[in-house]
Design an enzyme around this catalytic site. Structure first.
Site, PDB file in Angstrom:
ATOM      1  NE  ARG A   1      18.421  17.386   9.551  1.00 47.35           N
ATOM      2  CZ  ARG A   1      19.215  17.632   8.504  1.00 47.35           C
ATOM      3  NH1 ARG A   1      20.485  17.256   8.553  1.00 47.35           N
ATOM      4  NH2 ARG A   1      18.749  18.247   7.445  1.00 47.35           N
TER       5      ARG A   1
ATOM      6  CG  HIS B   1      -0.402  -0.595   2.434  1.00 48.16           C
ATOM      7  ND1 HIS B   1      -0.828  -1.797   2.927  1.00 48.16           N
ATOM      8  CD2 HIS B   1       0.575  -0.177   3.253  1.00 48.16           C
ATOM      9  CE1 HIS B   1      -0.144  -2.102   4.011  1.00 48.16           C
ATOM     10  NE2 HIS B   1       0.717  -1.129   4.238  1.00 48.16           N
TER      11      HIS B   1
END
Length: 437
Positions: free
Chosen positions: A267, A170
């Site tokens: 980050r 998907h």
């Protein structure tokens, strides 16, 4: 009416979703649904899920179930594979053993050391399924959902008589809908083209009325430094020029630049081991569904965007659809290896499934895909030929593993993984002496 076999049907949540879509089609509502699992308790749950889903959709399928795989496959027109060899326990091994050696993973089911060993323990089972299909349902389509998608579909095409196989995911559906949200355009107005390798395909065209929507995406990214700019897949897009089709969590461990660096984890907000937690949540969800059925509670049916029900419906009725499938590269993508498993748009109707030729990918995208496929090719050779040394070769070439460990460290990790998974692996890999260091 079609006979549809679900192999690994004990995955109650996914079985429920697929059956909800299948049985919502009037033309499939009277199909024979054959359920198979190796766990009797899970198979009982799958049977109850099938009957509950039929009630919710108003369908009247013939529901069969068997612990005998051949009995479930006998006479099938479509075989949906959703097995997870080794279950949660194997998932934990795939994460914890590499972590002891310093290799961090997020998901570990597609590439990396976890993906390699998931493939090694799954390929022998798929060889058995394909052998059974050749005898009891030789004309059936095998619709595979199990990861590592590219490795498994490649191995089936390479090492078994089963040629009517397509891998389904998907990623493309979810990514294109997400991109439409980012740029504020209704998805119904978007046209796109994607191609590459499963979990690392590329949105080559992203348009509305013939005009590229990538400039709007650039603006959305620029406006969101603490959101979109902290996604691995956005960083890949910024560096490579085309948006990848898999999540940041998945993508991060297919590359050498993220998992070994603490500052990159922070980050890009990456969580090593998140799939182990997701696997535990799946166990909890299975228990919740089982309890709901026992209490006589309804199981609501919500439509999904999964491809298998759409493919079956198109093949049975002739309705023309385009889906994204993982198929053998026979002239489909020019700058990826012939015979490898690639993800491309496919036309599907009552004539079957016809992949679309895409041509050449952008050079940088194809180059990164080839590093992905190198690991897959060697893993497949290890499994089909029983070559333990090729397990080491695959790990040596894996981007995340090779960025983290020395050659001696990789060899030690491979030995420990082989010992940990033991009899689940092909015999030739188990019985050979430790890999050279």
């Amino acid at each position: 009416m079609a006979k549809i076999a679900l192999i690994g049907a004990g995955s109650a949540t996914f079985t429920r979703m697929l059956l909800g879509d299948i049985l919502s089609f009037d033309e499939l509502a009277g199909s024979t649904i054959a359920l198979h699992d190796i766990d009797s308790e899970r198979l009982d749950t799958a049977i109850a899920v099938a009957h509950a889903t039929a009630r919710e959709t108003g369908a009247h399928p013939v529901v069969e179930a068997s612990l005998d795989r051949r009995a479930a496959l006998d006479g099938a027109d479509y075989v949906i594979n959703i097995i997870a060899v080794g279950g949660h326990a194997a998932t934990v091994v795939d994460y914890e053993v590499p972590l002891r050696h310093g290799v961090r993973q997020t998901i570990g089911d597609t590439l990396g050391i976890g993906g390699i060993f998931r493939a090694l323990r799954t390929i022998p089972v798929l060889e058995g399924i394909a052998a059974d299909m050749a005898e009891v349902c030789p004309n059936a389509w095998l619709l595979n959902y199990t990861n590592p998608m590219a490795m498994l579909c490649w191995a089936i095409a390479e090492g078994t008589p089963q040629k009517k196989v397509v891998g389904l995911c998907h990623s493309v559906q979810n990514t294109t809908r997400q991109l439409a949200e980012y740029v504020g355009v209704p998805f119904e107005e978007v046209t796109f083209l994607g191609a590459g390798v499963n979990h690392q395909a590329w949105i080559l065209r992203f348009e509305r009325a013939g005009e590229s929507l990538y400039p709007l995406l650039d603006e959305a990214i620029a406006r969101d430094p603490d959101g979109l700019q902290r996604h691995v897949r956005v960083e890949m897009y910024r560096r490579l020029g085309f948006f990848p089709t898999e999540s940041s969590e998945h993508s991060s461990e297919y590359l050498p630049w993220f998992m070994r660096h603490d500052d990159m984890l922070e980050r890009f907000r990456l969580q090593p081991g998140c799939y182990v937690q997701e696997s535990l949540e799946n166990l909890d969800e299975h228990a919740r569904v089982r309890a709901a059925i026992a209490a006589g509670e309804p199981l609501p049916v919500e439509p999904s965007i999964e491809y298998a029900p759409q493919i079956i419906h198109s093949m049975e009725t002739g309705r023309v659809r385009t889906v994204y499938g993982n198929v053998r590269n026979e002239g489909l993508i020019d700058n990826l290896p012939h015979g490898a498993c690639v993800e491309v748009p496919c036309l599907v109707d009552d004539a079957g499934l016809q992949p679309t030729k895409v041509g050449a990918l952008p050079a940088q995208c194809a180059a990164l895909n080839r590093t992905f496929l190198n690991v897959g090719e060697l893993t497949i050779k290890a499994a089909l030929e029983g070559r333990r040394e090729h397990v080491l070769h695959a790990a040596m070439l894996d981007p995340n593993t090779s960025a983290t460990l020395t050659l001696e460290g990789i060899a030690a990790l491979v030995d420990d993984m082989i010992e940990a998974h033991g009899d689940a692996l092909p015999e030739g890999i188990r019985r050979t002496t430790a890999v050279a260091r």
